[in-house]
Design a protein around this motif. Sequence first.
Motif, short mmCIF file in Angstrom:
data_model
loop_
_atom_site.label_atom_id
_atom_site.label_comp_id
_atom_site.label_asym_id
_atom_site.label_seq_id
_atom_site.Cartn_x
_atom_site.Cartn_y
_atom_site.Cartn_z
N LYS A 72 0.82 -1.22 0.00
CA LYS A 72 0.00 0.00 0.00
C LYS A 72 0.85 1.26 0.00
CE LYS A 72 -4.17 -1.66 0.02
NZ LYS A 72 -5.01 -1.47 -1.13
N PHE A 73 2.00 1.22 0.68
CA PHE A 73 2.88 2.38 0.73
C PHE A 73 3.35 2.78 -0.67
CE2 PHE A 73 7.17 4.19 1.19
CZ PHE A 73 6.86 5.32 1.92
N SER A 74 3.86 1.79 -1.43
CA SER A 74 4.33 2.11 -2.78
C SER A 74 3.17 2.46 -3.70
CB SER A 74 5.15 0.95 -3.35
OG SER A 74 4.37 -0.21 -3.49
N GLU A 75 2.03 1.83 -3.51
CA GLU A 75 0.85 2.16 -4.31
C GLU A 75 0.44 3.62 -4.07
OE1 GLU A 75 -3.78 0.70 -4.93
OE2 GLU A 75 -2.42 -0.50 -3.69
N ASN A 76 0.53 4.06 -2.83
CA ASN A 76 0.21 5.43 -2.47
C ASN A 76 1.13 6.42 -3.19
OD1 ASN A 76 -1.03 7.54 -1.17
ND2 ASN A 76 0.01 7.21 0.77
N ILE A 77 2.40 6.06 -3.32
CA ILE A 77 3.36 6.94 -4.00
C ILE A 77 3.10 6.96 -5.50
CG2 ILE A 77 5.80 7.18 -4.66
CD1 ILE A 77 6.45 6.15 -1.82
N TRP A 78 2.93 5.79 -6.12
CA TRP A 78 2.85 5.72 -7.58
C TRP A 78 1.52 6.20 -8.13
CZ3 TRP A 78 7.36 6.14 -9.12
CH2 TRP A 78 8.42 5.43 -8.56
N LYS A 79 0.46 6.20 -7.34
CA LYS A 79 -0.82 6.72 -7.80
C LYS A 79 -0.84 8.25 -7.84
CE LYS A 79 -4.10 3.08 -6.88
NZ LYS A 79 -5.34 2.71 -6.19
N PRO A 81 0.53 11.69 -8.83
CA PRO A 81 1.46 12.20 -9.85
C PRO A 81 2.63 13.00 -9.28
CG PRO A 81 -0.81 12.63 -10.48
CD PRO A 81 -0.85 12.10 -9.10
N LYS A 82 2.39 13.81 -8.27
CA LYS A 82 3.48 14.61 -7.68
C LYS A 82 4.49 13.73 -6.96
CE LYS A 82 0.95 18.94 -7.18
NZ LYS A 82 0.45 19.95 -6.25
N LYS A 83 3.98 12.80 -6.15
CA LYS A 83 4.88 11.91 -5.40
C LYS A 83 5.66 11.00 -6.36
CE LYS A 83 2.11 11.60 -1.18
NZ LYS A 83 1.30 10.68 -0.35
N GLY A 84 4.99 10.51 -7.40
CA GLY A 84 5.65 9.64 -8.37
C GLY A 84 6.78 10.35 -9.09
N LYS A 85 6.54 11.59 -9.51
CA LYS A 85 7.58 12.36 -10.19
C LYS A 85 8.75 12.64 -9.25
CE LYS A 85 4.54 14.53 -13.54
NZ LYS A 85 3.87 15.78 -13.97
N LYS A 86 8.44 12.96 -8.00
CA LYS A 86 9.51 13.20 -7.02
C LYS A 86 10.34 11.94 -6.80
CE LYS A 86 7.28 16.93 -4.47
NZ LYS A 86 6.65 17.33 -3.20
N MET A 87 9.67 10.80 -6.78
CA MET A 87 10.38 9.54 -6.57
C MET A 87 11.31 9.23 -7.75
SD MET A 87 10.59 7.56 -4.15
CE MET A 87 11.07 5.95 -3.66
N ILE A 88 10.83 9.47 -8.95
CA ILE A 88 11.65 9.24 -10.14
C ILE A 88 12.86 10.18 -10.13
CG2 ILE A 88 11.69 9.49 -12.66
CD1 ILE A 88 8.82 8.30 -12.60
N ILE A 89 12.65 11.43 -9.74
CA ILE A 89 13.77 12.38 -9.64
C ILE A 89 14.75 11.92 -8.57
CG2 ILE A 89 14.36 14.74 -8.94
CD1 ILE A 89 11.73 15.61 -10.37
N HIS A 141 0.13 3.13 -12.83
CA HIS A 141 -0.69 3.34 -11.64
C HIS A 141 -1.12 4.77 -11.38
CE1 HIS A 141 1.06 -0.61 -10.82
NE2 HIS A 141 -0.07 -0.81 -10.16
N ARG A 142 -0.56 5.73 -12.07
CA ARG A 142 -0.90 7.13 -11.77
C ARG A 142 -2.37 7.40 -12.06
NH1 ARG A 142 2.70 10.85 -15.51
NH2 ARG A 142 1.34 12.42 -14.65
N THR A 143 -2.95 8.23 -11.25
CA THR A 143 -4.40 8.46 -11.32
C THR A 143 -4.80 9.50 -12.38
OG1 THR A 143 -4.21 10.07 -9.53
CG2 THR A 143 -4.83 7.82 -8.94
N ASP A 144 -3.86 10.36 -12.77
CA ASP A 144 -4.22 11.38 -13.76
C ASP A 144 -4.11 10.88 -15.20
OD1 ASP A 144 -1.48 11.30 -13.83
OD2 ASP A 144 -1.22 13.48 -13.83
N ASN A 145 -3.47 9.71 -15.40
CA ASN A 145 -3.36 9.05 -16.71
C ASN A 145 -2.77 9.92 -17.81
OD1 ASN A 145 -4.41 6.61 -15.79
ND2 ASN A 145 -6.51 7.27 -16.13
#
Length: 148
Positions: A72-79, A81-89, A141-145
Amino acid sequence: MSFKLFFHYISYLQYPLILVGLYFVIKPYFGGFEYLKENPDLIFKNLNSCLLFMGLGISFSSLQDTTKTQNKFSENIWKNPKKGKKMIILITVQILFFLSIGLIGYFSQIEILNKISVGMIILGLGMFGFLKSAIEVFENHRTDNKDV
């Protein structure tokens, strides 16, 4: 069995490789602190081995199924968009850090950096596959697609 499923099962090799890496973190302390004081370079030799096995383990993690999240923790990040982009950076910065320090250390006269340089390079290279997988997980997984 499909190739995709075969590689998914191979990705589980990441766990024993990471455990071997963790073993090298604690191995210098098996001889006791007095032995470690007499041989301080053991720490860096074992740290290099730790980084090497961690890099191999992380590279095997890139073979996982990117349509699923681990928890659930990783799902919360990857869904998000802001958190996912920060993680990739963050992952990209880590790769640049490990490769830069590893390459500088490889050609450096600084003994400590030279001893851990190969492990740092392997860890950085292993994280490239992890970055590719992270981008795929984010796209799946991102919600904004939207395209990244």
